[in-house]
Each structure stands twice: as C-alpha cells, then as structure tokens.
Write an enzyme that holds these catalytic residues in place. Structure first.
Site, short mmCIF file in Angstrom:
data_model
loop_
_atom_site.label_atom_id
_atom_site.label_comp_id
_atom_site.label_asym_id
_atom_site.label_seq_id
_atom_site.Cartn_x
_atom_site.Cartn_y
_atom_site.Cartn_z
N ARG A 14 59.54 41.04 69.74
CA ARG A 14 59.51 42.50 69.87
C ARG A 14 60.81 43.09 69.32
O ARG A 14 61.89 42.79 69.83
CB ARG A 14 59.33 42.92 71.34
CG ARG A 14 59.46 44.41 71.55
CD ARG A 14 59.24 44.83 73.01
NE ARG A 14 59.42 46.26 73.13
CZ ARG A 14 60.35 46.85 73.88
NH1 ARG A 14 61.18 46.14 74.62
NH2 ARG A 14 60.47 48.16 73.91
N HIS A 57 63.02 53.46 70.03
CA HIS A 57 63.90 52.91 71.06
C HIS A 57 65.17 53.78 71.10
O HIS A 57 66.27 53.32 70.84
CB HIS A 57 64.20 51.44 70.78
CG HIS A 57 64.62 50.65 71.99
ND1 HIS A 57 63.97 49.53 72.44
CD2 HIS A 57 65.65 50.84 72.86
CE1 HIS A 57 64.57 49.05 73.52
NE2 HIS A 57 65.60 49.82 73.79
N GLU A 63 60.83 53.19 77.20
CA GLU A 63 61.45 53.82 78.36
C GLU A 63 61.75 55.31 78.19
O GLU A 63 62.92 55.71 78.16
CB GLU A 63 62.75 53.08 78.72
CG GLU A 63 62.53 51.62 79.03
CD GLU A 63 63.78 50.95 79.63
OE1 GLU A 63 64.78 51.63 79.86
OE2 GLU A 63 63.73 49.74 79.86
N ASN A 107 59.12 47.28 81.15
CA ASN A 107 60.49 46.76 81.17
C ASN A 107 60.95 46.80 82.61
O ASN A 107 60.95 47.86 83.23
CB ASN A 107 61.43 47.64 80.36
CG ASN A 107 61.18 47.55 78.86
OD1 ASN A 107 60.34 46.77 78.41
ND2 ASN A 107 61.90 48.34 78.10
N TYR A 164 63.85 45.04 85.56
CA TYR A 164 65.03 44.19 85.78
C TYR A 164 65.34 43.96 87.25
O TYR A 164 65.89 42.95 87.62
CB TYR A 164 66.26 44.83 85.11
CG TYR A 164 66.19 44.81 83.60
CD1 TYR A 164 65.51 45.81 82.90
CD2 TYR A 164 66.74 43.77 82.88
CE1 TYR A 164 65.42 45.78 81.52
CE2 TYR A 164 66.66 43.73 81.49
CZ TYR A 164 66.00 44.73 80.82
OH TYR A 164 65.91 44.68 79.46
N GLU A 210 60.22 43.63 78.50
CA GLU A 210 61.63 43.28 78.70
C GLU A 210 61.85 42.80 80.12
O GLU A 210 61.31 43.39 81.07
CB GLU A 210 62.57 44.50 78.52
CG GLU A 210 62.85 44.88 77.12
CD GLU A 210 63.78 46.10 77.02
OE1 GLU A 210 64.61 46.32 77.93
OE2 GLU A 210 63.63 46.84 76.04
C1 GBH Z 1 66.58 48.57 78.92
O1 GBH Z 1 67.10 49.63 79.64
C2 GBH Z 1 66.60 48.94 77.46
O2 GBH Z 1 65.30 49.07 76.94
C3 GBH Z 1 67.40 48.00 76.62
O3 GBH Z 1 67.66 48.59 75.38
C4 GBH Z 1 68.65 47.63 77.37
O4 GBH Z 1 69.56 46.92 76.59
C5 GBH Z 1 68.23 46.79 78.56
O5 GBH Z 1 67.24 47.44 79.31
C6 GBH Z 1 69.36 46.39 79.47
O6 GBH Z 1 69.93 47.50 80.11
O7 GBH Z 1 72.05 55.09 85.29
O8 GBH Z 1 71.93 53.72 87.30
O9 GBH Z 1 70.15 53.62 85.67
C7 GBH Z 1 67.12 49.47 81.02
C8 GBH Z 1 67.50 50.77 81.64
C9 GBH Z 1 69.37 52.15 81.47
C10 GBH Z 1 69.17 50.56 83.24
C11 GBH Z 1 70.80 52.37 81.86
C12 GBH Z 1 70.59 50.79 83.61
C13 GBH Z 1 72.34 52.41 83.65
C14 GBH Z 1 72.50 52.51 85.12
N1 GBH Z 1 68.91 50.83 81.86
N2 GBH Z 1 70.97 52.12 83.29
S1 GBH Z 1 71.60 53.84 85.87
#
Ligand code: GBH
Length: 477
Positions: free
Chosen positions: A74, A127, A173, A312, A314, A378
């Site tokens: 991807r 993206h 996202e 996506n 985490y 993701e």
């Molecule tokens: C994804 O974002 C993205 O698609 C990817 O590009 C990125 O590299 C990857 O995950 C890892 O981060 O303001 O408290 O949410 C995930 C979303 C956006 C989560 C920024 C963390 C910062 C903290 N991310 N966020 S907060």
C-alpha cells in the site's frame, strides 16, 4: 487458525513520508511541503525534502517488500506529482490542470515492478498532501470546488494505473486532515479555526466543512470509478478511516455513552455517512447544529460509496464523560483503569499503548456496525529509542515484535473465532520515515533507515511478520 487464500499481507507507506525529491519531474509543493518548512511545526525542525530518498531508491525498497514475503504493497500517490500545477498561478477555479507524464511514469514503474514480483499494488489517492496550488486557488478542502479537482485527479490515476492496480483507497484518515489540520493546527495546513463563531463557542465550523468536502470528494471519485473504470478494470475501491477502540472507563452509563460518542465523533463522522447515509445523531447534537448537510442527490452518491472499510488502528483508549473536545466527543480518554492498572503496554509515544484485546473488540464493533469487509490498511508500533541506539541494537526490535504478536493474534481470533471478515493486514511501515509533526524522531519502520547514508537495515520484526504470514496463510484451495 488461518487466513483466507486471497488475504493481502504487506506493508504501507505514504508519498510525503518517504519520497523526498520535492521538485523532481515537475512536482510542485503540497501543503505538507509548506507546513513542514514553517519554523516550529515539526518537532526536530525537519521536512520531507529528502526523507528516505525513495524517489530514487524505490526499486530496492520493493525488493525489500519481496524479501519480507509481502503479497501486497500500500503506497500513496502524490497529487502534485501526477497533475501539473506549474501554470497554476494563471489558472482559475474550474480549471482542470493537465496530467504530468513524468509523475505518472514514476508510479507506473513502481506498480509494474510490484506486479512483476507478485505483489499487488494498493494505491491511496490522498494521504494528506493537498496541492498547495489548490490551497492557494480557493482554500483546498475548505471549499466544495475541490471535489471536481479531486475527481479529475482520481480519474487520471484510474486511467494511468488501473490496468495494474486493483485496490484503491480514496482518502487516508480524513479525521486527521479535518481535525488535526483545521482545529488543532498540528498537521498541514495548520489551521486553528475560530471556535467563537459556533453556537456553543467551542465547536468550529471549518473542520466539519473540510470533513464534509472530503466525504464528497471520496464519494464522487468512487462514482467515477464505478461508472467508468470498474466494469473493465474490475478493481475495488473504498476509504481508509482511523479508529481506536474507545472502551468505557468503568461500568457507569456515563462512561458507556461517552465511549459511544467518541466512536461516533472519531470514526462515525465519516463511516456513518459513507455506510449508512447520514451523520451520527450524537455528532449532530455535539456539533451544536453546525454540521453541513447533504442534498438528496449527494446522499445517493455518498451512501454505499465504499466497497470495504479500510482501517488504520494503533491503540485503544478508556473513555469517561466530561471532556471538552468536540472532535473527540467531549470525552476524557486515558490508559489507566479505576484500579490503577494500565491498558496494555506503553510505547515511547504518548498517544499509543498496545492493547490487542482492544483491536479485537474494535474489529467486532466495526463489522457489526457497518457490515462491510474490513481491510486493515495500517497497524504498527513506534520506537523512539531506536534513534539514539546503535543500529546493530536498534534492529532487534523486541517491543515491536511483542506488539505484532498481540495484534496479529487478535486479528486471527476476530477472523476465526468471531467471524469478522478481514481481507488484509498492512503493517505500518515498510521503512522508518518522516513521521509528520514528529519528524524523524519516531520510527515506525520494520526497516531501519540510516538517514545519513540512506542505507536500509531490516529489523527483526520484518522477519517475524514474514514468518507469521507464511505460517497462517492457506495457500491451497
Ligand atoms: C497514521 O496516523 C498515518 O496514516 C500515518 O501516515 C502515520 O505515519 C502513522 O499513522 C503513525 O502515526 O493528536 O493525540 O492524535 C495515525 C494518526 C495522527 C495519531 C497524529 C497520532 C498525534 C497525537 N496519528 N496523532 S494526537
């Protein structure tokens, strides 16, 4: 325990995070080029100007994918590489800027190499890297005009790559682009909207307008694909949303409804219109009536506009009532339970704790709520220490393996025990890369990148995932 025969296993990347070469082949800036060059926006003061130099090293990077046993990849296309905005300053609203053949050649070569190696290319069209030319011309995603430009760009991509690419993701996202980019200002285009103009004095209109236009851009691009390309190209197309398992902090009704409101505000904001045809009721009331509305015709295009749910994810969060954040459901979230125990185990990044059970719950929730196949686009684990460790130590990424062990087991359980339909697993990310506002401080890769030499070093997690897929994938009918 096994994965279906047609299951896609691979790794994900995004253009601005890996490519570098911002002006090569006629590329013009995106909002991320502009934003990352502003002082104070990126933690370590870096930009994506060089990143992983993937623009020149792409062939070696695809060889890495092959060596990791991937059957899919991807990646995202940079809008301002494949559309020529070099005369943009003379153009007006409604101009359809021409194709840029050099940009097209670059991504075609990548897709061809993937196909040659038996790796299915999956393209993300957006993206987060809106062409700066369109931001300047009329305000980018803040204006409805972008829908026509996005569809034009999408059609160029379907036409140019559709013989090779059978998996399309319109947006990555949209919550992040809307809220992080237009409410909190921590992502490009870095806007912190005026919240005083809303009825409640806390909710700004702009992030919702941006989200609304993203939904429309997605839906009309899908319509174009289905009407004009899918009959011959026979691919599938959908959206990728970010989602967390929002779990009630305790068993009080307040926590339970707050957790649901958070799901609605973060994921339902986009998923409900796309899969059900309307915004979530709780978001409508949370926003104090400032959510834009769809016309009848738009609803017909938006509802059912995704062949699957790209996910996506985490982390998970424990949710309590009583926060003050309209874009997260006015809830309070954390990782510590009432008895003081922690949800899962920590990463070195504040927002992410590993909680595999949360992933399994989330898959069940999304399957039940939206009743559409899920593509995990993701999932991964960041390590900050890797930056200060010697490379020979950093590549032994035991904690990342621990994360993948938990999350892939949760995935198998959701598929085999719970009957959730999941069609892919893409780990984030193939390479350490430019982690947006965190710069190069945070590494998510299964490959260590030495940014001084651009040398790549496979981490132990790459091997672990390869073996996991080999072990669990049914190759026979
Ligand atoms: C994804 O974002 C993205 O698609 C990817 O590009 C990125 O590299 C990857 O995950 C890892 O981060 O303001 O408290 O949410 C995930 C979303 C956006 C989560 C920024 C963390 C910062 C903290 N991310 N966020 S907060």
């Amino acid at each position: 325990m096994s994965l279906p025969k047609d299951f896609l296993f691979g790794f994900a990347t995004a253009a601005y995070q890996i490519e570098g070469s911002p002006t090569a082949g006629g590329r013009t800036p995106s909002v991320w080029d502009t934003f990352s060059h502003l002082p104070g926006k990126v933690a370590d003061g870096t930009t994506g100007d060089v990143a992983c130099d993937h623009y020149t090293r792409w062939r070696d990077d695809i060889a890495l994918l092959k060596s990791y046993g991937a059957n899919a990849y991807r990646f995202s296309v940079s809008w301002s590489r494949v559309i020529d905005f070099s005369n943009a300053s003379k153009a007006s609203v409604g101009t359809r800027d021409p194709r840029n053949e050099e940009g097209i050649k670059f991504y075609r070569a990548i897709a061809e190499e993937c196909v040659r190696l038996g790796i299915k290319p999956a393209i993300t069209l957006f993206h987060w890297d809106t062409p700066q030319a369109l931001e300047d011309r009329y305000g980018g995603w803040r204006r409805r005009e972008i829908v026509g430009d996005f569809v034009h760009y999408a059609k160029v991509c379907f036409e140019a790559f559709g013989d090779l690419v059978k998996h399309w993701i319109t947006l990555n996202e949209p919550w992040c682009y809307s809220a992080l980019g237009h409410a909190y200002g921590v992502h490009a285009p870095g806007r912190t909207s005026d919240r005083t103009k809303s009825p409640e004095g806390n909710t700004a209109v702009e992030p919702y307008v941006v989200g609304h236009n993203l939904i429309l851009g997605h839906a009309y691009a899908v319509k174009a694909y289905r009407d004009l390309f899918a009959p011959t190209q026979k691919g599938s197309i959908g959206v990728t949303l970010d989602a967390l398992a929002y779990l009630p902090y305790d068993d009080t009704p307040g926590s339970e409804s707050a957790a649901q409101r958070a799901m609605d505000a973060r994921t339902g904001w986009f998923a409900d219109p796309i899969y059900k045809g309307h915004y979530p009721a709780s978001l409508t009331s949370l926003s104090g009536g400032v959510l834009p509305s769809f016309t009848e015709e738009e609803i017909r295009v938006v509802k059912g506009s995704s062949d699957f749910l790209g996910l996506n994810t985490y982390t998970s969060n424990l949710i309590q009532d009583g926060g003050n954040d309209p874009y997260n459901g006015k809830t309070k979230g954390g990782f510590v339970r009432p008895d003081g125990s922690e949800l899962g185990f920590k990463s070195h990044v504040g927002w992410l704790q590993a909680y595999p059970e949360g992933f399994r719950k989330l898959l069940n929730y999304l399957w039940k709520t939206y009743q559409t196949p899920i593509f995990v686009t993701e999932n991964g684990f960041p390590v900050k220490d890797e930056t200060s460790l010697p490379i020979e130590q950093a590549i032994h990424d035991t904690n990342r393996i621990r994360y993948f062990e938990g999350y892939t087991q949760a995935l198998l359980d959701a598929i085999n025990e719970d009957g959730v339909v999941v069609k892919s697993y893409f780990a984030w990310s193939l390479l350490d890369n430019f982690e947006w506002a965190d710069g190069y401080l945070t590494r998510f890769g299964v490959t260590y990148v030495n940014y001084k030499t651009q040398q790549r070093y496979p981490k132990d997690s790459a091997k672990w995932l390869k073996e996991w897929f080999e072990k669990n994938h049914q190759k026979l009918d």
